[in-house]
Design a protein around this motif. Sequence first.
Motif, short mmCIF file in Angstrom:
data_model
loop_
_atom_site.label_atom_id
_atom_site.label_comp_id
_atom_site.label_asym_id
_atom_site.label_seq_id
_atom_site.Cartn_x
_atom_site.Cartn_y
_atom_site.Cartn_z
N THR A 82 110.77 -11.93 61.02
CA THR A 82 110.02 -13.19 61.09
C THR A 82 108.53 -12.95 60.83
O THR A 82 108.06 -11.81 60.80
CB THR A 82 110.19 -13.85 62.47
N LEU A 83 107.79 -14.06 60.66
CA LEU A 83 106.34 -13.97 60.49
C LEU A 83 105.69 -13.26 61.67
O LEU A 83 104.78 -12.44 61.49
CB LEU A 83 105.74 -15.37 60.33
N ARG A 84 106.15 -13.56 62.89
CA ARG A 84 105.58 -12.93 64.08
C ARG A 84 105.82 -11.42 64.05
O ARG A 84 104.94 -10.63 64.39
CB ARG A 84 106.17 -13.57 65.34
N GLU A 85 107.03 -11.01 63.65
CA GLU A 85 107.34 -9.58 63.58
C GLU A 85 106.49 -8.88 62.53
O GLU A 85 106.02 -7.75 62.74
CB GLU A 85 108.83 -9.38 63.30
N ASP A 86 106.26 -9.55 61.39
CA ASP A 86 105.39 -8.96 60.37
C ASP A 86 103.95 -8.90 60.87
O ASP A 86 103.20 -7.97 60.56
CB ASP A 86 105.48 -9.74 59.07
N GLY A 87 103.57 -9.92 61.68
CA GLY A 87 102.25 -9.89 62.30
C GLY A 87 102.09 -8.70 63.23
O GLY A 87 101.05 -8.02 63.22
N LEU A 88 103.12 -8.41 64.02
CA LEU A 88 103.08 -7.24 64.91
C LEU A 88 102.94 -5.95 64.11
O LEU A 88 102.20 -5.04 64.51
CB LEU A 88 104.35 -7.20 65.77
N ARG A 89 103.63 -5.87 62.98
CA ARG A 89 103.52 -4.68 62.12
C ARG A 89 102.07 -4.49 61.68
O ARG A 89 101.55 -3.35 61.70
CB ARG A 89 104.42 -4.84 60.89
N ASN A 90 101.40 -5.58 61.29
CA ASN A 90 100.02 -5.48 60.85
C ASN A 90 99.06 -5.18 62.00
O ASN A 90 98.05 -4.51 61.81
CB ASN A 90 99.60 -6.78 60.15
N ILE A 91 99.39 -5.66 63.21
CA ILE A 91 98.57 -5.32 64.39
C ILE A 91 98.67 -3.83 64.68
O ILE A 91 97.66 -3.14 64.88
CB ILE A 91 99.04 -6.14 65.61
N TYR A 92 99.89 -3.31 64.70
CA TYR A 92 100.09 -1.89 65.01
C TYR A 92 99.50 -0.98 63.93
O TYR A 92 99.10 0.15 64.21
CB TYR A 92 101.58 -1.58 65.19
N ASN A 93 99.44 -1.49 62.69
CA ASN A 93 98.83 -0.70 61.60
C ASN A 93 97.31 -0.73 61.65
O ASN A 93 96.65 -0.07 60.85
CB ASN A 93 99.29 -1.23 60.23
N GLY A 94 96.75 -1.54 62.55
CA GLY A 94 95.30 -1.65 62.65
C GLY A 94 94.68 -2.53 61.59
O GLY A 94 93.47 -2.48 61.35
N ALA A 95 95.52 -3.37 60.93
CA ALA A 95 95.01 -4.21 59.83
C ALA A 95 94.40 -5.50 60.34
O ALA A 95 93.44 -6.01 59.77
CB ALA A 95 96.13 -4.52 58.84
N THR A 96 94.95 -6.06 61.43
CA THR A 96 94.44 -7.34 61.94
C THR A 96 94.50 -7.35 63.46
O THR A 96 94.92 -6.37 64.09
CB THR A 96 95.21 -8.53 61.34
N THR A 97 94.07 -8.46 64.06
CA THR A 97 93.98 -8.55 65.52
C THR A 97 95.09 -9.43 66.08
O THR A 97 95.71 -10.21 65.38
CB THR A 97 92.63 -9.15 65.94
N ILE A 98 95.28 -9.31 67.38
CA ILE A 98 96.27 -10.14 68.07
C ILE A 98 95.92 -11.62 67.91
O ILE A 98 96.79 -12.47 67.68
CB ILE A 98 96.33 -9.76 69.57
N GLU A 99 94.61 -11.94 68.02
CA GLU A 99 94.18 -13.34 67.95
C GLU A 99 94.55 -13.98 66.62
O GLU A 99 94.98 -15.13 66.56
CB GLU A 99 92.65 -13.43 68.15
N GLU A 100 94.41 -13.22 65.53
CA GLU A 100 94.74 -13.76 64.21
C GLU A 100 96.24 -14.04 64.09
O GLU A 100 96.65 -15.07 63.56
CB GLU A 100 94.30 -12.79 63.10
N VAL A 101 97.04 -13.13 64.59
CA VAL A 101 98.50 -13.30 64.49
C VAL A 101 98.96 -14.47 65.36
O VAL A 101 99.80 -15.29 64.94
CB VAL A 101 99.23 -11.99 64.89
N LEU A 102 98.39 -14.60 66.55
CA LEU A 102 98.74 -15.72 67.41
C LEU A 102 98.32 -17.05 66.79
O LEU A 102 99.01 -18.07 66.91
CB LEU A 102 98.07 -15.57 68.78
N LYS A 103 97.21 -17.05 66.08
CA LYS A 103 96.68 -18.28 65.47
C LYS A 103 97.58 -18.79 64.35
O LYS A 103 97.76 -19.99 64.18
CB LYS A 103 95.28 -18.00 64.93
N TYR A 104 98.16 -17.86 63.57
CA TYR A 104 98.88 -18.27 62.36
C TYR A 104 100.41 -18.16 62.47
O TYR A 104 101.10 -18.53 61.55
CB TYR A 104 98.40 -17.46 61.16
N THR A 105 100.93 -17.63 63.57
CA THR A 105 102.39 -17.54 63.70
C THR A 105 102.85 -18.17 65.01
O THR A 105 103.97 -18.01 65.39
CB THR A 105 102.86 -16.07 63.63
#
Length: 557
Positions: free
Chosen positions: A534-557
């Motif tokens: 899902t989008l949320r799971e892909d967001g978690l992948r990007n958070i763990y990779n250090g690409a983006t922040t938790i706030e950004e993923v929560l905002k868009y997913t």
Amino acid sequence: MDNTQLIELFQSRGLIDRSLAQDILAEIDTSGKEPAEILADYQVINHRDDVWPVVASELGAEMVDLRNWTPPAELLALVPAGTARLHGALPVHFDQNGIHIALVDPLNPQTVEDLRFTLGREVVLVIAPDYLVEEKLNECYGGEGKAMEDLLAQLKIGGDSNMSQADLEAEANSAPIIRYVDLVMYQAIKEKASDIHFEPFEKDFKIRYRVDGALYEMAPPPQHLAIPILSRVKVMSNMNIAERRVPQDGRIVKQVGDKQVDMRVSSLPTQHGESIVLRILDRSSVNLSLENLGLPPHIYEYIGETIEKPNGIFIVTGPTGAGKTTTLYAALRRINTIDHKLLTAEDPVEYDMDGIVQIPVNEAIGLTFPRILRAFLRQDPDRIMVGEMRDLDTAQIAIQASLTGHLVLSTLHTNDAAGAMTRLVDMGCEPFLVAASLEGVLAQRLVRTICKECRAPYEPTEAILSQLGVSPHELGDKAFYTGRGCSICGQTGYKGRRGLYELLDVTEPIRELITERKPSVVIKQKAVELGMNTLREDGLRNIYNGATTIEEVLKYT
């Protein structure tokens, strides 16, 4: 700074060969990275600041250190704020030889000549890193707002709403107004803004930029200048400046440095005047390839295989500004070969692509999506792109096209991938036809990426983790990052954007659910069972990779 000129400079000095120069220029076009960053990636230099001694040597100019430098007020008074901001020019010294000036773009020889003419003095070029020059310009001149104030001080315009068209044109073409609007556009383009908003209200007149999806307000001009400024924008976009009662559309093509920038302009009558929005069309996005979109490997391979299929429908979903069109353009570039006939129907055509027949929708003369699509089928196409499936007629003809041996690429406004199926059925399409024609749906969002220069680890609270649906004991050694804010990212902590993706492959179990008119929740559950991330799971992948922040993923997913 002119990317081509800089890379040619490195080539002429024997630091890179012709083949590597071409590779670097190609990567600049496709990745959007700064030249210095790519030169460091290729290990031509060790750090991005190593570019500047090479530039200084080429130009025979002195390098200056601005890190702990503070200019006297009498030096700054020699270069007005508006001139400094417009030319990216920082005065660093004054002697019998003239004003020693550091430029944001020292490779543009015309800038020095313009400054000599404007200031009426001899100008001596010195070299410093462009981001430090920009930082000191903001410190010394109070940011872009001070530069705007400097120009606004020259304006003696009343802005009477009852003026004749001739008077409006005269005001719109006055030198201070021209320079002010040019400065607003220049600043927006330099900041890589996607939109400029001119918004009149009852007691003020706002100008805002959208950068990486977030809106930032600049220092507002006086309200009485709203009409001359808006008239100038309308003159540039070939609109009727005397007509303020109905919406209008226009286009501006502006040369900025070595680049030609296209801007799509829309005016909308409001209670307190016209609201005008300029969409800045970044031509570099049309040169993006699938490789540079940051797609997860399995999605990259799936799209590559799907767009080579002889028929079917592939849909990209997401809200406005999610990068759907960019993804489809990248897919079209992959299959834009001599043996493929490609047709697109767009509203409007944002970018010209060589080798592809592009048709703009024009509803005023009856040239609608359905009418264009019907004509497409008589043009012997192999692949068709429909800008958006926005009604039943368009969707039905797209399905018909896919069932008669054409591959159709299109977009839909839905929240997730599974929602595309139910949306098509809700429009009135027969479920069995949707199931038979649909090959896959890609949902996507754009999130801001953490600035590489000020990225730092941090510990999220349990409350934030619970919003993500993650418990602390599940994390293991996973790290979280945020941006502290620096001069490179404008103190925001973010620089650039990347996509989050959710791919739903329409396999037989999914087709059965579509035919049975099952709701999107059921379809999504089945897709997850079959391996969909899902989008949320892909967001978690990007958070763990250090690409983006938790706030950004929560905002868009």
